[in-house]
Every structure is written in C-alpha cells, then in structure tokens.
Design an enzyme around this catalytic site. Sequence first.
Site, PDB file in Angstrom:
ATOM      1  N   SER A   7       3.055  -4.425   4.037  1.00 47.66           N
ATOM      2  CA  SER A   7       3.597  -3.330   3.341  1.00 47.66           C
ATOM      3  C   SER A   7       4.623  -2.509   4.580  1.00 47.66           C
ATOM      4  O   SER A   7       5.681  -2.187   4.019  1.00 47.66           O
ATOM      5  CB  SER A   7       2.473  -2.139   3.374  1.00 47.66           C
ATOM      6  OG  SER A   7       1.433  -2.754   2.665  1.00 47.66           O
TER       7      SER A   7
ATOM      8  N   ILE B  22      -0.697  -6.971  14.086  1.00 49.64           N
ATOM      9  CA  ILE B  22      -0.150  -6.436  12.872  1.00 49.64           C
ATOM     10  C   ILE B  22      -1.196  -6.878  11.641  1.00 49.64           C
ATOM     11  O   ILE B  22      -0.900  -7.826  11.182  1.00 49.64           O
ATOM     12  CB  ILE B  22       1.150  -7.016  12.450  1.00 49.64           C
ATOM     13  CG1 ILE B  22       1.982  -6.901  13.699  1.00 49.64           C
ATOM     14  CG2 ILE B  22       2.047  -6.379  11.130  1.00 49.64           C
ATOM     15  CD1 ILE B  22       2.276  -5.361  14.273  1.00 49.64           C
TER      16      ILE B  22
ATOM     17  N   CYS C 264       1.685 -32.286 -11.020  1.00 47.20           N
ATOM     18  CA  CYS C 264       2.845 -32.530 -10.363  1.00 47.20           C
ATOM     19  C   CYS C 264       3.098 -33.039  -9.081  1.00 47.20           C
ATOM     20  O   CYS C 264       4.298 -33.283  -8.598  1.00 47.20           O
ATOM     21  CB  CYS C 264       3.918 -30.976 -10.426  1.00 47.20           C
ATOM     22  SG  CYS C 264       3.218 -29.774  -9.529  1.00 47.20           S
TER      23      CYS C 264
ATOM     24  N   LYS D 166     -18.821  -1.371   0.980  1.00 50.41           N
ATOM     25  CA  LYS D 166     -17.273  -1.439   0.981  1.00 50.41           C
ATOM     26  C   LYS D 166     -17.028  -2.588  -0.484  1.00 50.41           C
ATOM     27  O   LYS D 166     -17.625  -3.659   0.104  1.00 50.41           O
ATOM     28  CB  LYS D 166     -16.709  -1.944   2.048  1.00 50.41           C
ATOM     29  CG  LYS D 166     -15.380  -1.694   2.182  1.00 50.41           C
ATOM     30  CD  LYS D 166     -14.773  -1.921   3.434  1.00 50.41           C
ATOM     31  CE  LYS D 166     -13.328  -2.115   3.981  1.00 50.41           C
ATOM     32  NZ  LYS D 166     -12.473  -2.627   2.802  1.00 50.41           N
TER      33      LYS D 166
ATOM     34  N   HIS E   5       0.759  -1.285   0.026  1.00 53.18           N
ATOM     35  CA  HIS E   5      -0.048  -0.158  -0.114  1.00 53.18           C
ATOM     36  C   HIS E   5       0.740   1.267  -0.029  1.00 53.18           C
ATOM     37  O   HIS E   5       1.788   1.411   0.910  1.00 53.18           O
ATOM     38  CB  HIS E   5      -0.955   0.189   1.200  1.00 53.18           C
ATOM     39  CG  HIS E   5      -1.922  -1.018   1.129  1.00 53.18           C
ATOM     40  ND1 HIS E   5      -3.055  -1.112   0.478  1.00 53.18           N
ATOM     41  CD2 HIS E   5      -2.017  -2.255   2.020  1.00 53.18           C
ATOM     42  CE1 HIS E   5      -3.739  -2.262   0.573  1.00 53.18           C
ATOM     43  NE2 HIS E   5      -2.997  -2.896   1.498  1.00 53.18           N
TER      44      HIS E   5
HETATM   45  C1  LIG Z   1      -7.349 -10.773   4.190  1.00 56.06           C
HETATM   46  C2  LIG Z   1      -6.216 -10.222   4.331  1.00 56.06           C
HETATM   47  C3  LIG Z   1      -5.458  -9.247   3.386  1.00 56.06           C
HETATM   48  C4  LIG Z   1      -4.411  -8.335   3.609  1.00 56.06           C
HETATM   49  N1  LIG Z   1      -3.880  -7.494   2.858  1.00 56.06           N
HETATM   50  C5  LIG Z   1      -2.685  -6.779   2.775  1.00 56.06           C
HETATM   51  C6  LIG Z   1      -2.193  -6.447   1.838  1.00 56.06           C
HETATM   52  O1  LIG Z   1      -2.534  -6.196   0.663  1.00 56.06           O
HETATM   53  N2  LIG Z   1      -1.221  -5.439   2.202  1.00 56.06           N
HETATM   54  C7  LIG Z   1      -0.531  -5.484   3.234  1.00 56.06           C
HETATM   55  O2  LIG Z   1       0.509  -4.747   3.532  1.00 56.06           O
HETATM   56  N3  LIG Z   1      -1.003  -6.256   4.261  1.00 56.06           N
HETATM   57  C8  LIG Z   1      -2.292  -7.040   3.999  1.00 56.06           C
HETATM   58  N4  LIG Z   1      -2.660  -7.748   5.068  1.00 56.06           N
HETATM   59  C9  LIG Z   1      -2.010  -8.029   6.316  1.00 56.06           C
HETATM   60  C10 LIG Z   1      -0.620  -8.713   6.313  1.00 56.06           C
HETATM   61  O3  LIG Z   1      -1.074  -9.889   5.751  1.00 56.06           O
HETATM   62  C11 LIG Z   1      -0.387  -9.047   7.794  1.00 56.06           C
HETATM   63  O4  LIG Z   1      -0.315  -7.765   8.552  1.00 56.06           O
HETATM   64  C12 LIG Z   1       0.937  -9.609   7.845  1.00 56.06           C
HETATM   65  O5  LIG Z   1       1.118 -10.695   7.128  1.00 56.06           O
HETATM   66  C13 LIG Z   1       1.323 -10.055   9.184  1.00 56.06           C
HETATM   67  O6  LIG Z   1       2.606 -10.777   9.427  1.00 56.06           O
HETATM   68  P1  LIG Z   1       2.820 -11.409  11.085  1.00 56.06           P
HETATM   69  O7  LIG Z   1       4.207 -12.012  10.701  1.00 56.06           O
HETATM   70  O8  LIG Z   1       2.531 -10.275  12.106  1.00 56.06           O
HETATM   71  O9  LIG Z   1       1.796 -12.437  11.014  1.00 56.06           O
HETATM   72  P2  LIG Z   1       1.603 -14.169  10.487  1.00 56.06           P
HETATM   73  O10 LIG Z   1       2.088 -14.057   9.119  1.00 56.06           O
HETATM   74  O11 LIG Z   1       0.424 -14.544  10.948  1.00 56.06           O
HETATM   75  O12 LIG Z   1       2.771 -14.854  11.381  1.00 56.06           O
HETATM   76  C14 LIG Z   1       2.614 -14.931  12.805  1.00 56.06           C
HETATM   77  C15 LIG Z   1       3.265 -16.428  13.043  1.00 56.06           C
HETATM   78  O13 LIG Z   1       3.271 -16.812  14.368  1.00 56.06           O
HETATM   79  C16 LIG Z   1       3.234 -18.211  14.589  1.00 56.06           C
HETATM   80  N5  LIG Z   1       2.633 -18.379  15.736  1.00 56.06           N
HETATM   81  C17 LIG Z   1       1.521 -18.080  16.553  1.00 56.06           C
HETATM   82  N6  LIG Z   1       1.365 -18.570  17.486  1.00 56.06           N
HETATM   83  C18 LIG Z   1       2.530 -18.971  17.891  1.00 56.06           C
HETATM   84  C19 LIG Z   1       3.101 -19.496  19.133  1.00 56.06           C
HETATM   85  N7  LIG Z   1       2.399 -19.799  20.226  1.00 56.06           N
HETATM   86  N8  LIG Z   1       4.313 -20.344  19.130  1.00 56.06           N
HETATM   87  C20 LIG Z   1       5.154 -20.193  17.846  1.00 56.06           C
HETATM   88  N9  LIG Z   1       4.677 -19.457  16.911  1.00 56.06           N
HETATM   89  C21 LIG Z   1       3.314 -19.064  16.952  1.00 56.06           C
HETATM   90  C22 LIG Z   1       2.102 -18.491  13.407  1.00 56.06           C
HETATM   91  O14 LIG Z   1       2.196 -20.007  13.078  1.00 56.06           O
HETATM   92  C23 LIG Z   1       2.608 -17.554  12.264  1.00 56.06           C
HETATM   93  O15 LIG Z   1       3.309 -18.340  11.535  1.00 56.06           O
HETATM   94  C24 LIG Z   1      -3.993  -8.722   4.714  1.00 56.06           C
HETATM   95  C25 LIG Z   1      -4.134  -9.426   5.861  1.00 56.06           C
HETATM   96  C26 LIG Z   1      -5.538 -10.387   5.428  1.00 56.06           C
HETATM   97  C27 LIG Z   1      -6.024 -11.131   6.478  1.00 56.06           C
END
Ligand SMILES: Cc1cc2nc3c(=O)[nH]c(=O)nc-3n(C[C@H](O)[C@H](O)[C@H](O)COP(=O)(O)OP(=O)(O)OC[C@H]3O[C@@H](n4cnc5c(N)ncnc54)[C@H](O)[C@@H]3O)c2cc1C
Lengths: 476, 421
Positions: A339, A333, A439, A249, A49
């Site tokens: 982004s 997050i 595959c 929306k 974004h």
């Molecule tokens: C529908 C949707 C659309 C989105 N579109 C966008 C977009 O277009 N652009 C953008 O910037 N953002 C977007 N986002 C947001 C973005 O995808 C997230 O903010 C980002 O991926 C979050 O990353 P993270 O590493 O914080 O969380 P995650 O990727 O969820 O990683 C967290 C990790 O922690 C692990 N975990 C959880 N609990 C434990 C535990 N107790 N012990 C060990 N490991 C654990 C999980 O297994 C996971 O792998 C979108 C989100 C959604 C849902």
Amino acid sequence: MFDVIIIGAGVSGCAIARELSRKKAGILVLERAEDVCCGTSKANSAIVHAGYDAKHGTLMAKLNVQGSRMMPQLARDLDIHYQVNGSLVVMMSPEDRPALVALYENGIQNGVEGLRILEREELRAMEPNISDDAVAALYAPTGAIICPFGLTFALAENAAKNGVQFQFDRQVTGLNRLEDHWEVITPQQTYAAKVVVNAAGVYSDEIHNMAAPDKMTIKPRRGDYFLLDKTTRGFVKNTVFQLPGKLGKGVLVAPTVHGNTIVGPTAIDLEDKDGTATTREGLEDVRAKCGIAVKGLPLNQTITSFAGLRAHEARHEFFIGEAAPGFVDCAAIESPGLSSAPAIGVMVADIVTNILHLEDNPRFDGTRKGILDPKTLSREEYAALIRENPAYGKVICRCETITEGEILDAIRRVPGARSLDGVKRRTRAGMGRCQGGFCSPRVMEILSRELGIPMSQVTKSGGNSRLILGTNKDSL
Amino acid sequence: MTEYDLVIIGGGPAGLAAAVAARKAGLESILILERDNELGGILNQCIHNGFGLHTFREELTGPEYAGRFREQVQELRIPYKLNTMVLDLAADKTVTAMNGEDGLFCLHPKAVVLAMGCRERPRGALNIPGYRPAGIYTAGTAQRLVNMEGYLPGRNVVILGSGDIGLIMARRMTLEGAKVHVVAELMPYSGGLKRNIVQCLDDYGIPLKLSHTVVDIQGKERVEGVTLARVENGKPVPGTEEHYPCDTLLLSCGLIPENELSRGAGVEINPVTNGPLVSDTLETSIPGVFAAGNVLHVHDLVDYVSQEAAAAGENAARYIRSGGTGTGRAVPVRCDGGVRYTVPASVRLSDLDPEQTVTVRFRVGNVYQNKRILVYAGDAPIYRRKARVLAPGEMETLGLKAKDLLEHPEAEQILVTLEDA
Ligand SMILES: Cc1cc2nc3c(=O)[nH]c(=O)nc-3n(C[C@H](O)[C@H](O)[C@H](O)COP(=O)(O)OP(=O)(O)OC[C@H]3O[C@@H](n4cnc5c(N)ncnc54)[C@H](O)[C@@H]3O)c2cc1C
Ligand SMILES: Cc1cc2nc3c(=O)[nH]c(=O)nc-3n(C[C@H](O)[C@H](O)[C@H](O)COP(=O)(O)OP(=O)(O)OC[C@H]3O[C@@H](n4cnc5c(N)ncnc54)[C@H](O)[C@@H]3O)c2cc1C
C-alpha cells in the site's frame, strides 16, 4: 559507473526506480531472482490498506495513508487492476468494543477519510455473508484491492521505459565503500555506483549489514493463504478482517481484483528466508479461523495455496534513510508495504536526489499500457484485433481465456517474462482453476520458441526449476 | 455466419458420437466446435491399447478409436471448426465462440449438445503443503508431454492418486526410462480399474500404498523429494512418515467435469457429479440443451461415452424435429444404499416408448461385495441383479425395460439401491 544501483526488484525497488527515472541519472536494478516480483511482493494479501491500522506517528502510518491516496492516479497512469472495495474490521464480541474504537481513533489521527463504525444491521445489509455473531465493524470506504504483480510489473516497465536498466540472476554478495562510490559485488560481475539503495525485502538486513555501522536483524514471518475459484466471486464485497480480540487474531477474507477470493494469512516466525513452503499446520490454522467473521465460506473451491514472508524487524517500522554515506535503506518493509509503495518510492527518490543533486529528466513519461486483455474490448474491436493479429484468436489458457497474443506480449516486454511463472504473473495464464494443467506445455513451447532455447531449458521460475528432464527412452 | 440447428460443444469422443448419431437420425444441419487443433479430445494423448473392446470388438489405441469416429464425421460431411473456443453459452442457447479465422462470433442453434469433457484436479484443490517447485504435474499433463511431444518430465517419480490416468502413466513413464517409486492413494481402495492396477503396477513391480497421502514436498526450485504418511479417518498419522527422494510428483486425484459454460447458461448441476442434472433423454434443465460424456459424469471407458453421446445426439435430433421436449411428468431417480449418484436424475415416464430400454448409469461410494442391485418404481421392485464386487472406480450400467416402468405410472420416484445378496 552508475549514479544509482537499487538492490531488489520487488514493489519497493521498482517504485523507487520509477520515481528516480523522473531524474537524469544512470540507474540499475540488480535482482537475485530471474524476474521482477519474485519475493514478498508476489505473495501477500493484495490489499491497499486505508491506513487506520499502523500506529499514529510512525513512518509506516504516514506512508500507508499517502500511498493509499496516490494509488488511484497511479493505477490509471500505469493501467493496473485496482479497485476500491472498502474494508471492514469485524468485532465478534461486545467486550472488544474498546479495541474497535481505538482503531477508529487511530485511523482518524492518521487522516483516513470516511471511517465509520457500523452496527449489526447495517453491517449485515452491506455484507450478507458476515457471521451472525458479528456485533459491529469499523468501515473504511477507501480500503482497496490491487493486483500486486500488476503493480510491480507496471512500475518496472515504466521505469525501464524511462531508461532504468534491470539485470536479473544477480545476487549482491558484498558492498565496498571506496572514496566516492560503492563497489557492488555479484558472483558474475562487480559494479560501481555513487549511491546504493537497499530494497532487498527479507534480505534487507544482510545488505544493510554489509554497508552500515549498526546491525539490523530481520525475521521472516510467514503467512499462508488459500485462493478460491472465481465461482466464489462476490462472496464478500469488502475486505473482511477480524478485530483481534477475545477470539484471537483471525484471518482476512477478501475478493481479488480478478474475481477470486483470498483467505489468510497466518503469522509463523521462521529462520529460513526462503521458507515459503506452506505447512499442514499453517493451512489448518487458516481453515480453523476463516469461518469466524464470515459464514459459509466455500473452502472446497480452493484452487491453490501459497505463502509469503513478511520482513519483520522487532520495532515493526519501516527503515528508510541514509544509513551510511551514499547507502540508502528501504528496509523492513513489511505490511503495509504494498500500500505504501508509491509513497516509499517518492521518499527514497527524494533522499537520493538530495544526495546526488539530480536534475529533472525532461523526457520522463509516467504512463504505461498493460498487456492488452481482449476481454475488455467490444465485440467489434475484438474481432478487428483478431483480424489484425490472429494470435489473439488462439486461446492458450482455457480457464482464464488467455490468448497467444497476450503471452507473446508478456515475453516481448521489457523487462519481459522468461519462465512459466513470469508468463503466469503477467497474463494469468495458468492461474485459473486447472492451475496450468492444460496450458503449461503450450506456454513452454512458446517460451522455447521466443527465447530461442530448447524445451529442456525452459524453467518454471528460473534457476534450476527446469520443467523437462529428458526425452523419452534417452536413458534406456 | 451460417446458422446451424444443432451445435455440439467439444469434438472429443462424446461430441463426435453425438454428431454422427444426430446425422444418422436424419438431422442435416450440425456443427461441431472444438478448441484444440484436431478432433478426438483427450483420446489423442492416450496412446495405449484397450479402447473400443465394446464398440468395435477390437483393441484400439486412443487415437485409433478417435480416428474411427473422425472418419465417420468426415464421411457424413459433418462440418466442424477447430481451434475454436466456445466462450459463452446463454440460457437462450446463443453460443459465443472465437477463433483466429472468424474472430468472435455468435450462433443461435435450436439445440446444443454439451460435450466439453473434464479437467484434472490440481494440487491446490488437494491441499498438499510444501514448496511450489517445478516437477509437479497432473498425470494428464505429463501424459501430453510424454505421449505427444516426446519429453520426459522427470526421471524419479512418485504418483499421488490411483486414478486410471495415474496408473497408465506409471507404466508409460517406466517404459520411457523413468523410475516410478510408488503410487500413493488416500482412500483405502483404488479409484482406478482393476485391470489397470494389474497391468500397469503389478506387472512392473510398482507398489500401491492405499490409505497414504503426501504430507510434504521438498525442493525449492525442482522437486527433491516427497514425504508420504498413512492416513486414518482422513488425517495423516504422526510417526508413519516415509521419505521418497524423487524429482517428480504426478497427481492423479480425480477429474472435474468442465461445466463453466453450463453454469453460465444456468444449467442445473448435480453437486455429486459436478455435471448437469439430466432426464432420461440426457436433456439438461434447459430444454434443448443435452449433455454427454465426461462433462456429464466422469467415465472410465470411452465406449460408454460413445453410447451415451449417441443417445444425446439422437435425442437432440428428435427435439429439433418435433420442436420441443416431451411434456411427460419427470419422475425423479433417487439413490440409496451406497449408490452415490445416477444418470439420469429423472425419467419422463409417459414419454417412454414401451419397447425401449432406459439406461441408468451409476457409481458407488465405497467397495462392496456380494450385493444385489435393486431398482424400485415407487414401492415395486422392477429390476434386480447380483453384483459380486462394486467399486468406486467402476461405473455400473443398468438397462431398465420401459415396459416395467410403465406398469407403475403413478410412481413418485424411481429408487436405485444396493441390498445384501
Ligand atoms: C503474508 C503477507 C501479507 C501481506 N499483505 C499485505 C497487504 O495486504 N497490503 C500491503 O500493503 N502489504 C502487505 N504485505 C507486505 C508487502 O507484501 C511487502 O511489504 C512488500 O511486498 C515488500 O516489497 P519489497 O519490494 O520491499 O520486498 P520484496 O518483494 O521481497 O522484494 C525484495 C527483492 O530483493 C531481492 N533480493 C534480496 N536479496 C538480494 C540480493 N542480495 N541481491 C539482489 N537482490 C536481492 C529479492 O529477490 C526480492 O525480489 C504483506 C506481506 C506478507 C508476507
Ligand atoms: C487425461 C485423461 C486420460 C484418460 N485416459 C483414458 C484411458 O487411458 N482409457 C480410457 O478408457 N479412458 C481414458 N480417459 C477417459 C476417456 O478418455 C474419456 O472418457 C473420454 O475421452 C471422454 O470423452 P469426452 O468427449 O466426454 O471428453 P474429452 O475427450 O475430454 O473431449 C472434450 C472436448 O471438448 C473440447 N472442449 C471443451 N471445452 C470447450 C470449449 N469451451 N470450446 C470448444 N471445445 C471445448 C475439448 O478440447 C475436448 O476436445 C482419460 C481422460 C483424461 C481426462
């Protein structure tokens, strides 16, 4: 004792790990799933974004704009598929103009460059498939698209290259504060760390609540999507959003860096934090809304549908900071978390560095090469590559033309693929129009051979997701 | 790289039959390109009986049937390259391919036969909601695992779709020790051959639920169950849900011709079949590019694939010999009255030899009883045949006499239609 344990190997945890690997420190990432990028980072809109949307003055707004500015250099350093394609927020009714202008002004305040409001004619010229009813749009030329898996794997691999350790299938179930460090408990093993970073996505409230005095609640908010075949390449050039307004929306329609078209998401509140099942209603909702801002979207070209979970906290803001001594949150997050990831990484790494007074790692190398895609080579280079390594001449995934050479590379990297989905996210084998029909048996064989496990233990995505349950007639 | 007059893309039954026929028609310079590690195409995994009744007058298994053609290719010393993937076909017929031995290479043949077969429709294309756990396979993938590798993908199976491959896999999985609980079919009729429903479901007591679909898949890691519901007017009916505990869902919901190469070359595609639009010589919209077999339209019997492909091979040989396509006017073949499509889509009337037969194949869009198949050249009826039952799962073949067609040289169109008998 580790200096830092990061909980969660999503894009946030991996960005933090890579930034921290610039420092001299013993760093471990603990991930509950079997691989990097198994949470929300694998199922989202894949948009970088521009930063006009997040409310001015919030941490979200600041990190989004910073992250979006850092992305081009990061993509070059880490060899990630990233493309600045521009984004459009389309207004469908003249009454909605105040909202469009407000969005524009918010973007200007956030420091987003190049924002403009386009009127009908210019909009039409830019995007021929935009709806005939579109009135105007906010255009952000710095809007971009990225491969979310590619970004997360690249950050993880580069962190690993600089000394960060990763352990998978490790779910953190408890945190104990001892005098000067934390005990990090998993069913298999208890670890010790001076600082714990909580990057657990939708579970970041649970981790927070294990350590911090105040309580946090994160609600998963599901988004369903359709992914369309590459035959739809070029349907839209920009990412097309619909301005929330009279018609509700909408959903976005965007190209992906690989030439598919992505359509979605919904926003459905759930209780189950692993509830990534799509529903008929959810998919119907996308179907109903996707034709508002664009016309003639070929939904019959759908090759798959999926859903991801936003880590939604009532205040709709990122929670980043030391929530207890030596316990750093990177929680709630939600979008635009992808982004913002590069900026989140820097911010959290700074906090940890200040707590531990870390010194620079003189051997830090901030570059990484992705899995070689022979399709990007010249004919002569490709021919030479096959001569040197015939595995690159053996096509395994026919739809995406992925060779055995690429699959072996994916498995042999650190952290490497250990399942069908791990191979798929790293190489795209199985992501094409037949969705792994051809595959997957062949990739399973390669995994079995490389990992030294029988076919019956090859999984789709770790855990109990075994693909083969027996051999012919074994029960007769 | 040695150049060839005719390059055949795909070494399945279509490609092999085209090669054999082209050689028998006198063409020397032929090359078959096949991406798999053996010739025979999808037949190699069809280990059940029932192939070749028409061609060889005996019941063969899929690999045996393919073997007959493989032997002919070898006897005729027709060269082929295995493990060779064609990556691109250009409008000027330049073929770009790749393998581990030759690397990336280009060929510039005078004619090409497209014989790439088809692939199965995946789950995504079916819009089935739910989780995405392990245990969801297309029937063809399961067929490969079971028949070629000896692995059982699951023990408790539900099958969605009653296409022939799904029906055959219902029997195969049962014979290998799995329990097949039900076959659900979205449409009010089966997409498969009648004989397969009897021999693969009825004989094993496996229920077939017509007008039913999967509305939910349970299980996060491995499939734990599916929910079926009755369908009316394309929509599941609330309250008709039935839950089936199972570990495997097989999908047999249709085949899609593999025409990415054809599209890339600019070959015109029929949106109904997803295969090229061809004339009576099986030539596509690009002169010198012919198509046959499942890449052209989905066949249910391989015998017809072989016949069709032999014609394509002969015509390709004739094209090379005469240095081009005939110049006759292409009269469009239209369909109506429940006929969904025809192959060919046009006939070059003035190029026909009065003694020849023009083969027209078609499928209907619904189940029909007591109909008459009628063909008109312009307004004049030139063919009629009674048909007691017509079903979408069974391809129909008509032999039109060229002589009859040639009596109407001015016809604007040829119409294939159904009328009440
Ligand atoms: C529908 C949707 C659309 C989105 N579109 C966008 C977009 O277009 N652009 C953008 O910037 N953002 C977007 N986002 C947001 C973005 O995808 C997230 O903010 C980002 O991926 C979050 O990353 P993270 O590493 O914080 O969380 P995650 O990727 O969820 O990683 C967290 C990790 O922690 C692990 N975990 C959880 N609990 C434990 C535990 N107790 N012990 C060990 N490991 C654990 C999980 O297994 C996971 O792998 C979108 C989100 C959604 C849902
Ligand atoms: C899964 C499945 C099961 C079937 N089961 C039965 C059955 O039980 N009974 C029955 O009568 N019929 C069955 N059929 C139908 C029958 O097998 C087909 O009608 C017949 O095999 C079609 O022949 P073909 O040569 O057109 O296609 P295929 O047999 O599919 O052969 C096409 C060949 O082209 C090759 N190819 C494709 N693209 C490229 C490329 N780019 N470069 C190089 N090579 C390429 C493929 O590898 C393949 O070998 C089945 C079909 C399928 C898909």
